[in-house]
Motif scaffolding. Structure first.
Motif, PDB file in Angstrom:
ATOM      1  N   GLY A   1     -18.062  66.999  11.788  1.00  0.00           N
ATOM      2  CA  GLY A   1     -16.996  68.162  11.164  1.00  0.00           C
ATOM      3  C   GLY A   1     -17.158  69.409  11.498  1.00  0.00           C
ATOM      4  O   GLY A   1     -17.889  69.882  12.567  1.00  0.00           O
ATOM      5  N   GLN A   2     -16.255  70.354  10.774  1.00  0.00           N
ATOM      6  CA  GLN A   2     -16.426  71.550  11.049  1.00  0.00           C
ATOM      7  C   GLN A   2     -16.324  72.656  10.080  1.00  0.00           C
ATOM      8  O   GLN A   2     -16.154  72.214   8.737  1.00  0.00           O
ATOM      9  N   VAL A   3     -17.084  73.847  10.086  1.00  0.00           N
ATOM     10  CA  VAL A   3     -17.402  74.575   8.797  1.00  0.00           C
ATOM     11  C   VAL A   3     -16.880  76.009   9.511  1.00  0.00           C
ATOM     12  O   VAL A   3     -17.603  76.311  10.507  1.00  0.00           O
ATOM     13  N   TYR A   4     -16.263  76.584   8.772  1.00  0.00           N
ATOM     14  CA  TYR A   4     -15.325  77.907   9.073  1.00  0.00           C
ATOM     15  C   TYR A   4     -15.815  78.917   8.001  1.00  0.00           C
ATOM     16  O   TYR A   4     -16.024  78.839   6.709  1.00  0.00           O
ATOM     17  N   PHE A   5     -16.062  80.158   8.453  1.00  0.00           N
ATOM     18  CA  PHE A   5     -16.480  81.363   7.749  1.00  0.00           C
ATOM     19  C   PHE A   5     -15.573  82.239   8.228  1.00  0.00           C
ATOM     20  O   PHE A   5     -15.664  82.826   9.497  1.00  0.00           O
ATOM     21  N   GLN A   6     -14.775  82.976   7.302  1.00  0.00           N
ATOM     22  CA  GLN A   6     -13.874  83.935   7.627  1.00  0.00           C
ATOM     23  C   GLN A   6     -12.850  83.448   8.957  1.00  0.00           C
ATOM     24  O   GLN A   6     -12.685  84.318   9.842  1.00  0.00           O
ATOM     25  N   ASN A   7     -12.456  82.274   8.697  1.00  0.00           N
ATOM     26  CA  ASN A   7     -11.649  81.643   9.874  1.00  0.00           C
ATOM     27  C   ASN A   7     -12.345  81.708  11.111  1.00  0.00           C
ATOM     28  O   ASN A   7     -11.441  81.156  12.087  1.00  0.00           O
ATOM     29  N   ARG A   8     -13.702  81.548  11.264  1.00  0.00           N
ATOM     30  CA  ARG A   8     -14.287  81.417  12.555  1.00  0.00           C
ATOM     31  C   ARG A   8     -15.233  80.413  12.273  1.00  0.00           C
ATOM     32  O   ARG A   8     -15.747  80.264  11.178  1.00  0.00           O
ATOM     33  N   ASN A   9     -15.301  79.630  13.615  1.00  0.00           N
ATOM     34  CA  ASN A   9     -16.339  78.472  13.248  1.00  0.00           C
ATOM     35  C   ASN A   9     -17.740  79.054  12.981  1.00  0.00           C
ATOM     36  O   ASN A   9     -18.041  79.966  13.851  1.00  0.00           O
ATOM     37  N   LEU A  10     -18.636  78.806  12.389  1.00  0.00           N
ATOM     38  CA  LEU A  10     -19.821  79.102  11.784  1.00  0.00           C
ATOM     39  C   LEU A  10     -20.676  79.146  13.063  1.00  0.00           C
ATOM     40  O   LEU A  10     -21.624  80.085  13.241  1.00  0.00           O
ATOM     41  N   LYS A  11     -20.553  78.124  13.798  1.00  0.00           N
ATOM     42  CA  LYS A  11     -21.319  78.056  15.210  1.00  0.00           C
ATOM     43  C   LYS A  11     -21.114  79.343  16.238  1.00  0.00           C
ATOM     44  O   LYS A  11     -22.079  79.641  16.963  1.00  0.00           O
ATOM     45  N   GLU A  12     -20.150  80.085  16.152  1.00  0.00           N
ATOM     46  CA  GLU A  12     -19.662  81.126  16.905  1.00  0.00           C
ATOM     47  C   GLU A  12     -20.472  82.342  16.381  1.00  0.00           C
ATOM     48  O   GLU A  12     -20.539  83.307  17.354  1.00  0.00           O
ATOM     49  N   PHE A  13     -21.038  82.401  15.125  1.00  0.00           N
ATOM     50  CA  PHE A  13     -21.618  83.580  14.961  1.00  0.00           C
ATOM     51  C   PHE A  13     -23.018  83.731  15.608  1.00  0.00           C
ATOM     52  O   PHE A  13     -23.774  82.631  15.429  1.00  0.00           O
ATOM     53  N   LYS A  14     -23.636  84.840  15.901  1.00  0.00           N
ATOM     54  CA  LYS A  14     -25.027  85.232  16.283  1.00  0.00           C
ATOM     55  C   LYS A  14     -25.684  85.313  15.012  1.00  0.00           C
ATOM     56  O   LYS A  14     -25.287  85.634  13.945  1.00  0.00           O
TER      57      LYS A  14
END
Length: 575
Positions: free
Chosen positions: A65-78
């Motif tokens: 599945g997917q989890v988004y934070f502020q419309n960005r995939n959480l995995k993209e955040f450092k």
């Protein structure tokens, strides 16, 4: 646009066949106060870890599945950026504290971010003042009480100025007054600063009225997602026990709409019942079994004029006189740092009193010879004689073997005792027989608590001392713990419980002791002590104060309200 979005979220912990989270579809709005509830093992903490970006990065396992934070995939955040946006406070603060000093702990995260010294100093001073930690800023973290450690963990997170605050049972070690102040602080952060709050809490009476939305998890799936006002009636109709006491009472009395505050609940009762003339605080009605204060304590545990001072000069116990009779369940309440845990440690022999005596009645040595009543308060005097058993706050400290049975065998071997059916009896009494060959660390928190308790009971002690035994337990598990302790008391065991859970004490204790600043300030029957307290009383007790005498618990309230006639209503509140 939603702050968080979870789409078809599914997660398996390593080596687990059953998903901890299963098809979670969820949106969390900016500035929302979300209360996340559910039984032990329902997936609450797992969902919190996902939202904080800790799963699967730090826990492994299979993730879908997917989890988004502020419309960005959480995995993209450092990670460096994410910790400044999302802060999480865990249930056990000791797992989150890394520095030796209080002030250094608050500054630790800021130092890792490389903030300028003046900015760090400003944030540390601001947060410590806001959290009322200035008085302990020079203390060692290891010497703080459990409640202060929890406040320190929150302060360390707040210093990062997060946008989202995730709290996993943050008040499990706080006394009622401190817990109320803590939640008022959280509500202030939500309403005045705009923080988004995701709160996991088992003691719903403390926080239910604060939430904008309730999310109930069961077996890793969302069972309820809606308003707090409608939840109590919905849960009561489905026999779900996760309901705050006042909500449970009003739902069982037939009200279709359940208010969230004590004030509104009192107004609802007054509008719908012909209550008798209001009276001052009283304990005339108290159906709970009570041990008289003047009971015969000849066979009990006695502390006489006990004082204890820690090495740095703090007096933790002052002139303690206490007697626990056989077959008695006594609850000790009081503020964090009042000396409750220290009292248990002195009573069991882990700490030696500076002055005074700890006495037990005549008992048998392990070799069968008698030993007369005398002072056994020296270090290890009681603990290793098998007379008094002590269960600390963290049951994991007691579990280090590969199976439940091996844990119990170790206890017997340590005390040079034969089995003689003891293990079988304890496993049956605590409903642990099916876990006999299971590794204790693979069990739920409630099950681990029972295994730790079993490792003590197998030695057949005469006195059982428990420090926060209901910490982290849902209503069902607390009811089971209450049943177990009640049965032990019926068998003649004496139980002394230190707890911040006033609801648990009101339901199961026969006697309540209040401590403040190292002294016993109140000692008497549960109805008398809790019934006369403004703050250390139950949610139902607060609601009934001045309306109906002597009511503390749900069974008492249901029984008492049957004697009142309900006013005839043409519609509205009564279902």
């Amino acid at each position: 646009m939603s702050l968080f979005q979870c789409q078809d979220l599914i997660y398996y912990y390593p080596d687990r066949k059953k998903p901890a989270l299963n098809q979670i579809n969820l949106q969390i709005e900016e500035g929302e106060f979300l209360l996340l509830i559910g039984g032990s093992g329902s997936g609450k903490s797992s969902l919190a870890r996902v939202l904080a970006g800790l799963i699967p990065e730090f826990y492994g396992g299979r993730f879908g599945g997917q989890v988004y934070f502020q419309n960005r995939n959480l995995k993209e955040f450092k990670r460096r950026n994410l910790v400044q946006e999302i802060g999480i406070v865990f249930q056990d603060p000791e797992k989150q504290l890394v520095m030796a000093g209080v002030e250094a702990e608050v500054a630790f995260g800021l130092e890792n971010l490389g903030l300028p010294p003046r900015e760090m100093l400003r944030r540390v001073a601001e947060v410590m003042s806001f959290m009322d930690l200035e008085g302990v800023k020079q203390e060692f973290t290891a010497q703080l009480s459990g409640g202060l450690k929890q406040k320190l963990a929150l302060a360390s997170v707040l210093a990062m100025y997060p946008r989202v605050l995730i709290l996993d049972e943050p008040t499990s070690q706080l006394d009622p007054v401190a817990a109320e102040a803590f939640f008022n602080l959280i509500k202030q952060l939500n309403e005045e600063i705009g923080l988004t709050i995701v709160l996991i809490e088992q003691r719903l009476e403390r926080c239910f009225h604060l939430a904008d939305r309730i999310l109930l998890l069961e077996d890793g799936q969302i069972r309820y997602n809606g308003s707090p006002e409608k939840y109590s009636c919905w849960a009561n109709a489905r026999k779900i026990p996760l309901v705050p006491p006042v909500g449970n009472l009003l739902a069982q009395l037939g009200f279709s709409t359940v208010p969230l505050t004590i004030k509104k609940a009192r107004q609802l009762l007054q509008a719908n019942y012909n209550l008798r003339e209001p009276s001052p605080l009283s304990t005339r009605y108290n159906p709970l079994p009570v041990v008289p204060v003047k009971a015969n304590f000849k066979e009990g545990l006695t502390l006489k004029k006990v004082w204890f001072t820690y090495p740095r000069g703090k007096e933790a116990l002052r002139d303690i006189d206490l007697q626990i009779s056989t077959g008695e369940l006594v609850a000790i309440l009081g503020a964090n740092g009042a000396g409750k845990t220290t009292l248990l440690k002195v009573a069991v022999g882990l700490l030696s009193p500076g002055r005074g005596q700890v006495l037990v009645p005549e008992t048998e040595r392990l070799d069968g010879r008698k030993k007369s009543k005398k002072n056994l308060g020296k270090r290890n005097g009681l603990l290793y004689s098998g007379i008094v058993a002590y269960l600390a706050q963290n049951p994991n400290d007691y579990l280090f073997h590969d199976t439940v049975e091996e844990e119990l065998l170790f206890s017997l071997k340590n005390f040079q005792l034969e089995d003689q059916g003891r293990i079988e009896a304890v496993l049956n009494n605590l409903d642990l027989k099916k876990y006999r060959e299971t590794n204790p660390r693979d069990l739920s928190s409630g099950e681990r608590q029972r295994v730790a308790l079993a490792s003590l009971l197998v030695t057949q002690p005469r006195f059982l001392l428990l420090d926060e035994p209901t910490r982290g337990m849902d209503y069902g598990l607390k009811r089971e713990m209450g049943r177990i302790l009640t049965e032990l008391v019926k068998q003649g065991l004496s139980v002394l419980v230190v707890t911040h859970d006033v609801e648990f004490a009101a339901l199961y204790a026969s006697r309540v002791i209040m401590m403040f600043d190292g002294q016993i300030i109140s000692d008497g029957p549960v109805g008398e002590v809790l019934g006369q307290s403004f703050f250390y009383t139950t949610q139902i007790g607060k609601m009934c104060r001045g309306l109906v005498d002597g009511i503390l618990t749900l069974p008492q309230a249901l029984d008492r309200f049957e004697s009142f006639h309900r006013k005839v209503k043409t519609g509205g509140e009564v279902g």
